[in-house]
Design a protein around this motif. Structure first.
Motif, PDB file in Angstrom:
ATOM      1  N   ASP A   1      -9.655 -11.113  -6.116  1.00 20.65           N
ATOM      2  CA  ASP A   1      -8.691 -11.998  -5.464  1.00 20.65           C
ATOM      3  C   ASP A   1      -7.793 -11.219  -4.505  1.00 20.65           C
ATOM      4  N   SER A   2      -6.940 -11.965  -3.814  1.00 20.53           N
ATOM      5  CA  SER A   2      -5.987 -11.385  -2.877  1.00 20.53           C
ATOM      6  C   SER A   2      -4.560 -11.768  -3.249  1.00 20.53           C
ATOM      7  N   LEU A   3      -3.634 -10.942  -2.840  1.00 20.20           N
ATOM      8  CA  LEU A   3      -2.209 -11.223  -2.980  1.00 20.20           C
ATOM      9  C   LEU A   3      -1.502 -10.712  -1.749  1.00 20.20           C
ATOM     10  N   ARG A   4      -0.403 -11.357  -1.423  1.00 20.84           N
ATOM     11  CA  ARG A   4       0.426 -10.893  -0.315  1.00 20.84           C
ATOM     12  C   ARG A   4       1.831 -10.672  -0.831  1.00 20.84           C
ATOM     13  N   LEU A   5       2.279  -9.448  -0.774  1.00 23.24           N
ATOM     14  CA  LEU A   5       3.642  -9.117  -1.145  1.00 23.24           C
ATOM     15  C   LEU A   5       4.532  -9.157   0.094  1.00 23.24           C
ATOM     16  N   SER A   6       5.768  -9.563  -0.121  1.00 23.23           N
ATOM     17  CA  SER A   6       6.767  -9.569   0.951  1.00 23.23           C
ATOM     18  C   SER A   6       7.976  -8.772   0.499  1.00 23.23           C
ATOM     19  N   CYS A   7       8.672  -8.224   1.448  1.00 22.71           N
ATOM     20  CA  CYS A   7       9.901  -7.488   1.139  1.00 22.71           C
ATOM     21  C   CYS A   7      10.894  -7.706   2.270  1.00 22.71           C
ATOM     22  N   VAL A   8      12.082  -8.160   1.893  1.00 26.22           N
ATOM     23  CA  VAL A   8      13.144  -8.376   2.861  1.00 26.22           C
ATOM     24  C   VAL A   8      14.242  -7.353   2.629  1.00 26.22           C
ATOM     25  N   ALA A   9      14.652  -6.695   3.694  1.00 29.31           N
ATOM     26  CA  ALA A   9      15.761  -5.749   3.634  1.00 29.31           C
ATOM     27  C   ALA A   9      17.022  -6.433   4.132  1.00 29.31           C
ATOM     28  N   SER A  10      18.079  -6.332   3.358  1.00 28.11           N
ATOM     29  CA  SER A  10      19.359  -6.899   3.768  1.00 28.11           C
ATOM     30  C   SER A  10      20.409  -5.807   3.772  1.00 28.11           C
TER      31      SER A  10
ATOM     32  N   PHE B   1       2.247   6.523  -3.655  1.00 26.95           N
ATOM     33  CA  PHE B   1       2.396   5.888  -2.353  1.00 26.95           C
ATOM     34  C   PHE B   1       1.250   4.916  -2.109  1.00 26.95           C
ATOM     35  N   VAL B   2       1.576   3.791  -1.471  1.00 22.18           N
ATOM     36  CA  VAL B   2       0.557   2.807  -1.120  1.00 22.18           C
ATOM     37  C   VAL B   2       0.399   2.713   0.392  1.00 22.18           C
ATOM     38  N   ALA B   3       1.497   2.391   1.072  1.00 20.49           N
ATOM     39  CA  ALA B   3       1.432   2.197   2.523  1.00 20.49           C
ATOM     40  C   ALA B   3       2.830   2.217   3.103  1.00 20.49           C
ATOM     41  N   SER B   4       2.908   2.456   4.416  1.00 14.14           N
ATOM     42  CA  SER B   4       4.194   2.402   5.099  1.00 14.14           C
ATOM     43  C   SER B   4       3.995   1.919   6.521  1.00 14.14           C
ATOM     44  N   ILE B   5       5.111   1.460   7.116  1.00  8.76           N
ATOM     45  CA  ILE B   5       5.075   0.999   8.495  1.00  8.76           C
ATOM     46  C   ILE B   5       6.422   1.303   9.132  1.00  8.76           C
ATOM     47  N   SER B   6       6.392   1.777  10.369  1.00 11.60           N
ATOM     48  CA  SER B   6       7.624   2.137  11.056  1.00 11.60           C
ATOM     49  C   SER B   6       8.140   0.952  11.859  1.00 11.60           C
TER      50      SER B   6
ATOM     51  N   PHE C   1      -6.068  -2.930   1.792  1.00 11.72           N
ATOM     52  CA  PHE C   1      -4.665  -3.318   1.939  1.00 11.72           C
ATOM     53  C   PHE C   1      -4.249  -3.190   3.399  1.00 11.72           C
ATOM     54  N   THR C   2      -3.379  -4.101   3.816  1.00 14.70           N
ATOM     55  CA  THR C   2      -2.835  -4.039   5.165  1.00 14.70           C
ATOM     56  C   THR C   2      -1.339  -4.306   5.106  1.00 14.70           C
ATOM     57  N   THR C   3      -0.573  -3.433   5.721  1.00 16.92           N
ATOM     58  CA  THR C   3       0.862  -3.670   5.791  1.00 16.92           C
ATOM     59  C   THR C   3       1.237  -4.068   7.209  1.00 16.92           C
TER      60      THR C   3
ATOM     61  N   ALA D   1      12.336  -8.100  13.318  1.00 14.34           N
ATOM     62  CA  ALA D   1      13.451  -8.969  13.704  1.00 14.34           C
ATOM     63  C   ALA D   1      14.061  -9.607  12.461  1.00 14.34           C
ATOM     64  N   LYS D   2      13.248  -9.724  11.421  1.00 11.27           N
ATOM     65  CA  LYS D   2      13.709 -10.300  10.157  1.00 11.27           C
ATOM     66  C   LYS D   2      13.830  -9.243   9.063  1.00 11.27           C
ATOM     67  N   ASN D   3      13.659  -7.976   9.430  1.00 13.71           N
ATOM     68  CA  ASN D   3      13.716  -6.876   8.446  1.00 13.71           C
ATOM     69  C   ASN D   3      12.786  -7.144   7.269  1.00 13.71           C
ATOM     70  N   THR D   4      11.612  -7.602   7.573  1.00  8.88           N
ATOM     71  CA  THR D   4      10.661  -8.004   6.545  1.00  8.88           C
ATOM     72  C   THR D   4       9.332  -7.289   6.751  1.00  8.88           C
ATOM     73  N   VAL D   5       8.766  -6.828   5.649  1.00  8.07           N
ATOM     74  CA  VAL D   5       7.430  -6.254   5.701  1.00  8.07           C
ATOM     75  C   VAL D   5       6.551  -6.954   4.675  1.00  8.07           C
ATOM     76  N   TYR D   6       5.263  -6.837   4.901  1.00  9.71           N
ATOM     77  CA  TYR D   6       4.290  -7.492   4.044  1.00  9.71           C
ATOM     78  C   TYR D   6       3.220  -6.490   3.619  1.00  9.71           C
ATOM     79  N   LEU D   7       2.637  -6.764   2.489  1.00  8.77           N
ATOM     80  CA  LEU D   7       1.486  -5.993   2.036  1.00  8.77           C
ATOM     81  C   LEU D   7       0.412  -6.981   1.616  1.00  8.77           C
ATOM     82  N   GLN D   8      -0.596  -7.095   2.447  1.00  7.66           N
ATOM     83  CA  GLN D   8      -1.728  -7.950   2.126  1.00  7.66           C
ATOM     84  C   GLN D   8      -2.742  -7.124   1.342  1.00  7.66           C
ATOM     85  N   MET D   9      -3.052  -7.583   0.149  1.00  3.71           N
ATOM     86  CA  MET D   9      -3.965  -6.847  -0.719  1.00  3.71           C
ATOM     87  C   MET D   9      -5.193  -7.709  -0.978  1.00  3.71           C
TER      88      MET D   9
END
Length: 122
Positions: free
Chosen positions: A15-24, A46-51, A67-69, A74-82
């Motif tokens: 299966d697949s999952l998509r994680l989200s992360c919001v920085a405030s 470590f899994v993944a990073s994005i600048s 996995f794809t990050t 603009a929303k300070n949000t990153v995703y990890l598609q697994m």
């Protein structure tokens, strides 16, 4: 800076999952967000990073091809598609943010979220 990750859950192998992360809070104009994970009894890895500038990505070998990050900075949000999840991917996944560091070393990241559980059943 606070990090809130979401999207974890219980899935079956393949299966697949998509994680989200919001920085405030107050971030800089240039930073790196990423993901680490820790399985029970295992070291954190470590899994993944994005600048935020240029969206340069980096992946652990086990994540490449599955996995794809990505980020919406603009929303300070990153995703990890697994995709093609395996039981070995079962872990708590942590969202991280580094103000000046990057790469796979945990010490390069200043802020850590509380983590979201991903469980993959066989």
């Amino acid at each position: 800076v606070q990090l809130q990750a979401s999207g974890g859950g219980l899935v079956q192998a393949g299966d697949s999952l998509r994680l989200s992360c919001v920085a405030s809070g107050r971030t800089s104009t240039s930073y790196t967000m990423g993901w680490f994970r820790q399985a029970p009894g295992e070291e954190r890895e470590f899994v993944a990073s994005i600048s935020s500038r240029g969206s340069r990505t980096s992946y652990a070998d086990f994540a490449k091809g599955r996995f794809t990050t990505s980020g919406d900075f603009a929303k300070n949000t990153v995703y990890l598609q697994m995709n093609s999840l395996e039981p070995e991917d079962t872990a708590v996944y942590y969202c991280v943010l580094g103000l000046s560091g990057t790469g796979s070393l945990s010490r390069n990241y200043n802020y850590w979220g509380k983590g979201t559980q991903v469980t993959v059943s066989s």
